[in-house]
Design an enzyme around this catalytic site. Structure first.
Site, PDB file in Angstrom:
ATOM      1  N   PHE A 162      53.633  30.815  -3.726  1.00  0.00           N
ATOM      2  CA  PHE A 162      54.944  31.337  -4.123  1.00  0.00           C
ATOM      3  C   PHE A 162      55.353  32.574  -3.350  1.00  0.00           C
ATOM      4  O   PHE A 162      56.533  32.910  -3.289  1.00  0.00           O
ATOM      5  CB  PHE A 162      54.948  31.677  -5.621  1.00  0.00           C
ATOM      6  N   CYS A 169      48.787  38.293   0.916  1.00  0.00           N
ATOM      7  CA  CYS A 169      47.380  38.257   1.310  1.00  0.00           C
ATOM      8  C   CYS A 169      47.017  39.387   2.259  1.00  0.00           C
ATOM      9  O   CYS A 169      45.840  39.656   2.475  1.00  0.00           O
ATOM     10  CB  CYS A 169      47.027  36.910   1.920  1.00  0.00           C
TER      11      CYS A 169
END
Length: 484
Positions: free
Chosen positions: A153, A285
């Site tokens: 997402f 990330c």
């Protein structure tokens, strides 16, 4: 179901088709809670239809001249540029990140399409005209078949654009399972690709959850899987797909450390760390999760970080000058609150409490920038990927200790160092166990033309995303040796 709110359709064989399942989930705007759409939780049957369409399209697309494939990608790039602002707004609506960040994400996605449009060069093989008397040898690249992509997402534009444009440029066909939390952007990308002239069945989109994922991992006609998401799911994807004979790349979790040396330019370090830790609400990330303060710089660094965090504007990402938007869902907000409570319980010093920001008390799924000092490596907030605007500060005395702290984490996506000393940089470069390194910048961001991924538990597979690693992942080789 709210009147006037659309239920999204799957994109199969060039047509928008309803799922065979009646089950749907709401797609709320994280900043307001307003339902934007409903996404179908599709079935294995839906997935099978998409794979069949992709398999059929592969027969002709794989034989389409590479320059013609490139021209379609060039046209796609032009359409993405023309719709840049529309796409950025859609990212903000369904993901929550600020418009400025969404705008930058669209740029990253477009750059991936630009790289893929170089297919005639990327697909070139190699030849040696004389390996022996009268004998020549050559290597040729070929597409591998139907490829499956499973995307998260947090980057609904950039991550899918790591995958399907390059796979398709290499002659493959593609089935995309976007995150059910941010499905709207994926459909718009498919519409624009069709407008660019992409033949039916080359790109397919199936919305859903576990059934669709497992279908991709197990389907005998899917030859490769590209995944980006959490570490537990990524490990499952890798093991399951590999057990079914597929090529796999799974980019997973992270706990990125930023080392601040005593000689660092603190103004630069604070600016970059704030952006890296709290941009996109920490849901990326490459977010800065841990600052390792070396030596006597720690007190001033903490003071400056807290002061900078206090200046951050929190709110709806469509509002001007907003930097920090909401996290993706109410459940994720509560999960973050639980981690903050646990950090306090385990003895970390909470120097900025994001639970107290005014925006947290209103509508939407907001949590303010949160900073813990004097964190140790036995604490849960150091160990776990929180994936939220929470920053932990660890204090050490030397660069050796800082590297030891960073390398102790099972995650190894990225790391950064702030210093003016080339010797420090060289030591950091050589001794840090991570895939993406930065010097005096907060986010060593992925680039379309270089490989991107981490080490250890941050990556499962052999070939990374982007660059020539991506080309290698989406192609197979033939060697031809001939005597004339």
């Amino acid at each position: 179901m709210t009147t006037g709110v659309q239920t999204l359709k799957n994109y199969i064989g060039g047509q928008w088709v309803e799922s065979r399942s009646a089950k749907t989930e709401a797609v709320p705007n994280p900043a307001t809670g307003e339902v934007l759409a409903y996404v179908p939780i599709s079935t294995r049957e839906d997935l099978d239809r998409a794979v069949a369409a992709a398999k059929e399209a592969f027969k002709t697309w794989s034989k389409t001249p590479v320059p013609r494939r490139a021209r379609i990608l060039f046209k796609y790039q032009q359409l993405l540029v023309e719709h840049w602002e529309e796409l950025a707004r859609l990212v903000t609506l369904e993901n929550g990140k600020s418009y400025n960040e969404a705008y930058g994400e669209i740029q990253r996605g477009i750059e991936c399409v630009e790289f893929a449009a170089g297919a005639p060069t990327l697909m070139m093989g190699r030849q040696l005209p004389s390996i022996a008397t009268g004998i020549e040898s050559g290597m040729y690249r070929y597409p591998i078949g139907v490829v499956g992509g499973i995307t998260p997402f947090n980057f609904p534009m950039m991550v899918p654009c790591w995958m399907f444009p390059l796979a398709i440029a290499c002659g493959n066909t593609f089935v995309l399972k976007p995150s059910e939390r941010t499905p709207m952007l994926a459909n718009r990308l498919a519409e624009l690709f069709k407008e660019a002239g992409l033949p039916d069945g080359v790109l397919n989109i199936v919305h859903g959850a576990h059934d669709v994922v497992n279908g991709l991992l197990e389907h005998p006609d899917v030859k490769a899987i590209s995944f980006v998401g959490s570490q537990p799911v990524g490990e499952y994807v890798y093991k399951t797909a590999a057990a079914h004979g597929k090529r796999v790349q799974a980019l997973t979790g992270a706990k990125n450390h930023s080392i601040v040396m005593p000689d660092a330019d603190l103004k630069v370090a604070v600016r970059e760390i704030i952006n890296a830790a709290f941009g996109s609400a920490g849901e990326r990330c490459m977010a800065a999760s841990v600052v390792v303060a070396v030596g006597d710089i720690a007190d001033e660094l903490v003071e400056r970080l807290v002061a900078a965090a206090n200046e951050i504007k929190i709110g709806n990402g469509l509002e001007e000058s907003v930097f920090l938007g909401p996290v993706i869902r109410e459940a994720h907000k509560q999960r973050t609150v639980n981690y903050i409570e646990l950090g306090e319980k385990e003895g970390a010093i909470l120097v900025r409490d994001g639970r107290k920001d005014a925006a947290v008390q209103g509508e939407g799924y907001f949590i303010g920038p949160t900073i813990f000092d004097r964190v140790t490596t036995d604490m849960t907030i150091w160990k776990d990927e929180i994936f939220a605007p929470v920053l932990s500060i660890v204090r050490v005395s030397t660069l050796d200790e800082a590297i030891e702290v960073a390398n102790k984490s099972p995650f190894a996506n990225g790391a950064c160092i702030y210093t003016r000393d080339g010797g420090n940089v060289r030591k950091f470069r050589d001794e840090i166990d991570a895939g993406m390194l930065g010097v005096n910048l907060g986010v060593p961001a992925p680039m379309a033309f270089f490989p991107f991924s981490g080490w250890k538990n941050s990556f499962y597979g052999d070939l990374h995303a982007n660059g020539m690693d991506g080309v290698e992942f989406y192609t197979r080789k033939k060697m031809l040796t001939a005597r004339w």
